[in-house]
Motif scaffolding. Sequence first.
Motif, mmCIF file in Angstrom:
data_model
loop_
_atom_site.group_PDB
_atom_site.id
_atom_site.type_symbol
_atom_site.label_atom_id
_atom_site.label_comp_id
_atom_site.label_asym_id
_atom_site.label_seq_id
_atom_site.Cartn_x
_atom_site.Cartn_y
_atom_site.Cartn_z
ATOM 1 N N ALA A 143 0.834 -1.194 0.000
ATOM 2 C CA ALA A 143 0.000 0.000 0.000
ATOM 3 C C ALA A 143 0.873 1.250 0.000
ATOM 4 N N THR A 144 0.231 2.386 -0.214
ATOM 5 C CA THR A 144 0.947 3.660 -0.125
ATOM 6 C C THR A 144 0.625 4.307 1.226
ATOM 7 N N SER A 145 1.236 5.457 1.473
ATOM 8 C CA SER A 145 0.866 6.208 2.665
ATOM 9 C C SER A 145 -0.408 6.969 2.367
ATOM 10 N N ASN A 146 -1.246 7.089 3.345
ATOM 11 C CA ASN A 146 -2.517 7.770 3.143
ATOM 12 C C ASN A 146 -2.439 9.201 3.674
ATOM 13 N N LYS A 192 12.220 26.737 15.757
ATOM 14 C CA LYS A 192 11.441 26.265 14.624
ATOM 15 C C LYS A 192 12.170 25.110 13.925
ATOM 16 N N LEU A 193 13.459 25.297 13.690
ATOM 17 C CA LEU A 193 14.233 24.242 13.023
ATOM 18 C C LEU A 193 14.251 22.949 13.824
ATOM 19 N N LEU A 194 14.246 23.088 15.143
ATOM 20 C CA LEU A 194 14.375 21.893 15.983
ATOM 21 C C LEU A 194 13.023 21.417 16.520
ATOM 22 N N SER A 195 11.965 21.859 15.851
ATOM 23 C CA SER A 195 10.643 21.351 16.218
ATOM 24 C C SER A 195 10.327 20.181 15.290
ATOM 25 N N PHE A 196 10.314 18.984 15.859
ATOM 26 C CA PHE A 196 10.058 17.774 15.070
ATOM 27 C C PHE A 196 8.636 17.296 15.327
ATOM 28 N N VAL A 197 7.875 17.154 14.258
ATOM 29 C CA VAL A 197 6.474 16.779 14.409
ATOM 30 C C VAL A 197 6.222 15.426 13.770
ATOM 31 N N ILE A 198 5.497 14.578 14.484
ATOM 32 C CA ILE A 198 5.086 13.281 13.953
ATOM 33 C C ILE A 198 3.574 13.260 13.917
ATOM 34 N N VAL A 199 3.006 13.068 12.747
ATOM 35 C CA VAL A 199 1.552 12.964 12.657
ATOM 36 C C VAL A 199 1.190 11.485 12.594
ATOM 37 N N GLY A 200 0.414 11.046 13.567
ATOM 38 C CA GLY A 200 0.034 9.636 13.625
ATOM 39 C C GLY A 200 0.610 8.967 14.852
ATOM 40 N N GLY A 201 -0.262 8.474 15.714
ATOM 41 C CA GLY A 201 0.193 7.848 16.954
ATOM 42 C C GLY A 201 0.045 6.343 16.927
ATOM 43 N N GLY A 202 0.138 5.766 15.747
ATOM 44 C CA GLY A 202 0.127 4.304 15.629
ATOM 45 C C GLY A 202 1.511 3.755 15.916
ATOM 46 N N PRO A 203 1.691 2.451 15.733
ATOM 47 C CA PRO A 203 2.978 1.846 16.073
ATOM 48 C C PRO A 203 4.172 2.488 15.353
ATOM 49 N N THR A 204 3.998 2.813 14.066
ATOM 50 C CA THR A 204 5.140 3.371 13.334
ATOM 51 C C THR A 204 5.489 4.770 13.837
ATOM 52 N N GLY A 205 4.467 5.616 14.004
ATOM 53 C CA GLY A 205 4.709 6.967 14.473
ATOM 54 C C GLY A 205 5.342 6.977 15.861
ATOM 55 N N MET A 296 10.860 19.698 10.759
ATOM 56 C CA MET A 296 10.656 18.476 9.998
ATOM 57 C C MET A 296 9.374 17.783 10.455
ATOM 58 N N ILE A 297 8.611 17.245 9.495
ATOM 59 C CA ILE A 297 7.400 16.483 9.836
ATOM 60 C C ILE A 297 7.477 15.094 9.224
ATOM 61 N N VAL A 298 7.093 14.107 10.000
ATOM 62 C CA VAL A 298 6.927 12.762 9.447
ATOM 63 C C VAL A 298 5.450 12.407 9.514
ATOM 64 N N TRP A 299 4.916 11.996 8.384
ATOM 65 C CA TRP A 299 3.494 11.692 8.264
ATOM 66 C C TRP A 299 3.315 10.180 8.284
ATOM 67 N N SER A 300 2.585 9.691 9.250
ATOM 68 C CA SER A 300 2.464 8.236 9.390
ATOM 69 C C SER A 300 1.062 7.888 9.899
ATOM 70 N N THR A 301 0.101 7.974 8.996
ATOM 71 C CA THR A 301 -1.290 7.787 9.436
ATOM 72 C C THR A 301 -2.062 6.789 8.593
ATOM 73 N N GLY A 302 -1.599 5.582 8.531
ATOM 74 C CA GLY A 302 -2.405 4.585 7.841
ATOM 75 C C GLY A 302 -2.113 4.472 6.364
#
Length: 555
Positions: A143-146, A192-205, A296-302
């Motif tokens: 699958a792809t990232s959603n 701002k540069l050192l604000s790391f955001v992860i979207v998605g609180g599943g196992p990968t995130g 930086m943002i990492v998107w990990s939502t299904g």
Amino acid sequence: DASPDTGDSKAPLQVVATNAGGTTKSSKKRVVILGVGWGGMSFLKNLDSTLYDVRVVAPRNYFVFTPLLPSVTSGSVEGRSISEPIRRIIRSKGKHAHFHEAECIKIDAKNKRVICKDVSEAKVKGKEEFALEYDYLVVAVGATSNTFGTKGVKEYCHFLKEVSDAVKIRESIANCFESASLPHLSTEDRRKLLSFVIVGGGPTGVEFAAELHDLIHDDLLNLYPHLHNDVKITVVQSGDHILNTYDERISKYAEQKFTREGIDVKMGCRVLGVQEGDIAFKVKSTSQLVNLPYGMIVWSTGIGTRPVVADFMEQIGQADRRVLATDEWLRVKNCEGAYGIGDCASIEARRIVEDVGYLFKLADKNNSGTLTTEEFVETIEKVRQRYPQIDIYMERQHMKGVLGLLSDATKAGEHSAVQLDIQNFKQAIAKVDSQMKSMPATAQVAAQQGEYLANCFNNMASEVNDNIAPEGPIRIRGTGRHRFQRFQYRHLGQFAPLGGEKAAYELPGDWVSIGRSTQWLWYSVYASKQVSWRTRTLVMFDWTKKFLFGRDSSK
Ligand code: FAD
Ligand code: MG
Ligand code: MG
Ligand code: MG
Ligand code: MG
């Protein structure tokens, strides 16, 4: 590989002719496998390739051990250590298996062929595409990232699916730290540069957040001590808890651990959009709008659907679905000769109401139009195996036996004799269908499906009859044995590495273990699950290196 070159430069598509397509007894049936991830790889490894003409198509020539991908983002493990060259496996299969590095761009179900495209840099101009014919097709493209159509996600967020993604994330973290160290920046710029955001609180995130925290606190802050006060990690989760598919004890523990470590966990938030340097989300409970600057943002939502699968579903009357529907033998519904495994497919168990008429006739031996209690019980006992939802329902309702179903529906006591007509009968059993649940999109499921299907194929080839499963309407009679058992998933539990050399592990039943010893269990299980001694050795070297020297902070 005889690719017939017609010499006609206008011919857009070359069909690769293999053997006669299994039309004579001596020639083998052609199996095309799309994808060499967990599903495809497991199928290939377990398939007796002497029985078929096997062709494997995938756009990259290696398998990835995805559970260790989050470790690649922090440099705990190197990308190459979790990649196994597919050609090594093909070689072990002898001369009957071939690999083609290409992307399948279309499944032509009617003509039983797949159209593939060379997507590498080195290719012959005007000859990028070719077609492969098949007798059996195994679709395992994952699958792809959603993004759920969220604005700006594709442009500004990192995904974590491929080794190249993990390598990019690692680089990006290093970039953020180096840029933040430049002399002319304000505190605000640095934060701002050192604000790391992860979207998605599943196992990968969650695992990524934990890896990032360890990388920063074990290694980077020793090298960049001046940035100590400027680093921030935020996890944005739409649900009310992180790790909400896990046991509550694990998800609570993870939340507390993260909070203690200063990872900001924002639950119940919906992301509205992402712009350069800024993510906007809404707190669902208060409708408050929040804008968070990020480096930086990492998107990990299904997971989402690959275009080739969406197009295939369109052809076979499965449009508007997210994944391919298969039956319990993993055969793609409405498509002869095709099988679907792993993240791109999902088993649609047979609904019991579809068979009500059939079951009733089966039970009503004397054709009286009504069933007695005994007839009901006897029949349901017989078909329990076939419809797993019956057992799940009875367990959920704390019913001891099939009689429970009956008394539930008729509101009569367990021992009163009843007469059921077909409507009552339907009422009594229809509720169990609500308990059908789909399997998770995990490596565990994909690998088990690949192995199961390969075993079916191995047995199927040795018989004249080439059906893997019952033809037409599924037989339910006690005597009418299927040639193969339907696929049954064995859940072996799941890990959640939480950072700081701590992990959680959940076993089926009510078993949970959390802590340092669980992390050691994690190391040993993940080492043992490696697909080859080569990757096992490499991964263990990487871990040793990390313990001795810390992680490598260079890009
Ligand atoms: P994949 O493994 O994704 O394989 C798809 C294959 O198809 C690839 O070879 C790809 O190159 C190929 N392909 C793609 N498009 C095409 C095309 N058009 N034509 C031909 N081939 C194509 N699961 C767990 O059980 N435990 C874990 O700890 C875990 N951790 C994970 C961590 C991360 C970061 C990620 C991303 C996933 C994790 N998973 C985990 C989930 C697991 O990786 C997937 O469920 C599993 O990979 C599904 O297997 P698959 O064969 O369906 O797809
Ligand atoms: Mg696969
Ligand atoms: Mg994979
Ligand atoms: Mg699936
Ligand atoms: Mg009767």
